[in-house]
Each structure stands twice: as structure tokens, then as C-alpha cells.
Design a protein around this motif. Sequence first.
Motif, short mmCIF file in Angstrom:
data_model
loop_
_atom_site.label_atom_id
_atom_site.label_comp_id
_atom_site.label_asym_id
_atom_site.label_seq_id
_atom_site.Cartn_x
_atom_site.Cartn_y
_atom_site.Cartn_z
N THR A 1 38.03 75.23 74.37
CA THR A 1 39.11 74.78 73.71
C THR A 1 39.96 75.54 72.65
O THR A 1 41.03 75.47 72.33
N ASP B 1 33.49 76.08 85.11
CA ASP B 1 32.60 75.13 84.79
C ASP B 1 32.35 73.90 85.93
O ASP B 1 33.22 73.19 85.81
N ASP C 1 28.41 80.78 75.79
CA ASP C 1 29.19 79.43 76.36
C ASP C 1 29.29 77.93 75.35
O ASP C 1 28.00 77.64 75.28
C1 DX5 Z 1 30.06 73.33 78.38
C2 DX5 Z 1 30.66 74.52 79.29
C3 DX5 Z 1 31.60 75.42 78.49
C4 DX5 Z 1 32.92 74.63 78.04
C5 DX5 Z 1 33.29 75.30 76.50
O1 DX5 Z 1 29.49 72.47 79.23
O2 DX5 Z 1 29.86 75.01 80.19
O3 DX5 Z 1 32.10 76.26 79.11
O4 DX5 Z 1 33.71 74.42 78.78
O5 DX5 Z 1 34.05 74.70 75.98
P1 DX5 Z 1 34.23 74.95 74.54
O6 DX5 Z 1 34.82 76.37 74.06
O7 DX5 Z 1 35.57 74.00 74.15
O8 DX5 Z 1 33.32 74.46 73.91
#
Ligand code: DX5
Length: 228
Positions: free
Chosen positions: A197, A33, A174
Motif C-alpha cells: 500500500t 504474494d 512484510d
Molecule cells: C500480507 C502480504 C503482504 C502485503 C503487504 O499477507 O504478505 O506482502 O501485501 O501489504 P501492505 O504493505 O499493504 O501491508
Amino acid sequence: MIIAPSLLAADFTRLGKEAERAAKSGAEWLHLDIMDGQFVPNISYGPAVVAAVRPHAKKLFFDVHLMCGKPEILLEPFVAAGADQIIVHVELADKVPQLLWKIKSLGKKVGLAVNPPTAITAALPHLDKIDLLLVMTVNPGFGGQSFIHECLPKIQQADAWRRDRKLNYRLEVDGGINNQTVADCAHAGADTFVAGTALFSKHNMTAAVAKMRKIAHAHDPALADLKV
Ligand code: DX5
Ligand code: ZN
């Protein structure tokens, strides 16, 4: 089906080890990311960090998600850093066709992302030029947010277009993906699951990946059809 742990949720003091943990977990991809503090209100890491991590996860496909206002200046640096696919956002509007063309011309897989407030129809003109459509299930910028259930019909629509038009882009989700929400997304037609997470927070990432994959598999509508 693809499981893509997001490095954003890793322990940043030991990124090499964290990438190795993902590489050994049974996941196929590593999701990276990239946030520029302009397109989203946060800054993550850049090409130098991706290049440093690359040798620690040689066999993983690097899925680079650019949440950036000026991706045109970042495509070559991320290709040099080891990206296999680059995702840009449909919200960049007029810039999108040129960006998709440029990613393809660099020999990489082409991804397009749609934010929660953006209508999925914004992706329609580009569907025949992409390898992956990313339906964001949180507003991008931060890990650890709650899944936005209102995004599920967009996944269903994108899956229906894929079938009707005989296209074969992957359908990725995502944001807020865990063992509950992965079931809803798989049921709606998603086949590629980013989780930060829910995977990096686990001591045993291999078990977490296997469990998430099993749940998604159990809710795959194509397989459900076969069972009937
Ligand atoms: C949000 C990102 C995601 C994020 C997902 O801005 O694009 O990829 O890292 O993280 P979790 O799974 O913790 O929501
Ligand atoms: Zn992402």
C-alpha cells in the motif's frame, strides 16, 4: 538494503503497467504474494499471472512469497514463471526441510517466513539453509493492515543470531511497512522491506521508494555505529 514493492497492492486491471512502474521506481525486488485460500483466508494470483508480469519487470528480482498449505506442488510452476527466490512458511513444520532443499535444488534463493503468532525460535533449525528470513509484521492474507509492533523483538533476535552465528541471510519484513514503521524495522536490524500500500498507492512511486530508503538508511544501526 532492498526495497520490495508488493504487487498485491497494484491495480489488478493493469498489472503489466504496474510492474513497469515498480521496475522504474528504483526498487530492487518485486514481492509476489501467493495466497491459496487455505493457509490464509484469501486468494491472490498464481503462476500464470507471475509469468505474464515477468517481461514487464525484467531487471527486478522476483521474490515469491508462498502463503500456501501445499507449496510442494507450486515450486516448479513458480520457477518456470520467473521466480528468483521462493519463500515458504515455517508453520508448515515437518515439511520445511524438504521444501528448503527443493527450492535450492531448483537453483533459486531460499526464503523462510514466520507469522506473528509463531515464535522466532521455530526458524532456528533452518538458519544455515536459508538466504532470507521473513519476519511477518501482519497476519498474512490481506494488504493494507496495521503493523504489529510486538514483532520488533523477533527482528532483533534474528539479527543477533545472524551476527553471533556468522550467517548472512537477509532479514525481511512484510506487512504494514510505511515511512514510520520502516524506521523501527531498520533500527531492529531488518535490511529488506516489503511495502504494498505505501508504495503502489503513490502517484510517484520513485519518490516514495527513495523516501522510504532514506528513512531506513538513517535508522540502520550498523551505520549509526560508524558515526560514533
Ligand atoms: C500480507 C502480504 C503482504 C502485503 C503487504 O499477507 O504478505 O506482502 O501485501 O501489504 P501492505 O504493505 O499493504 O501491508
Ligand atoms: Zn508477502
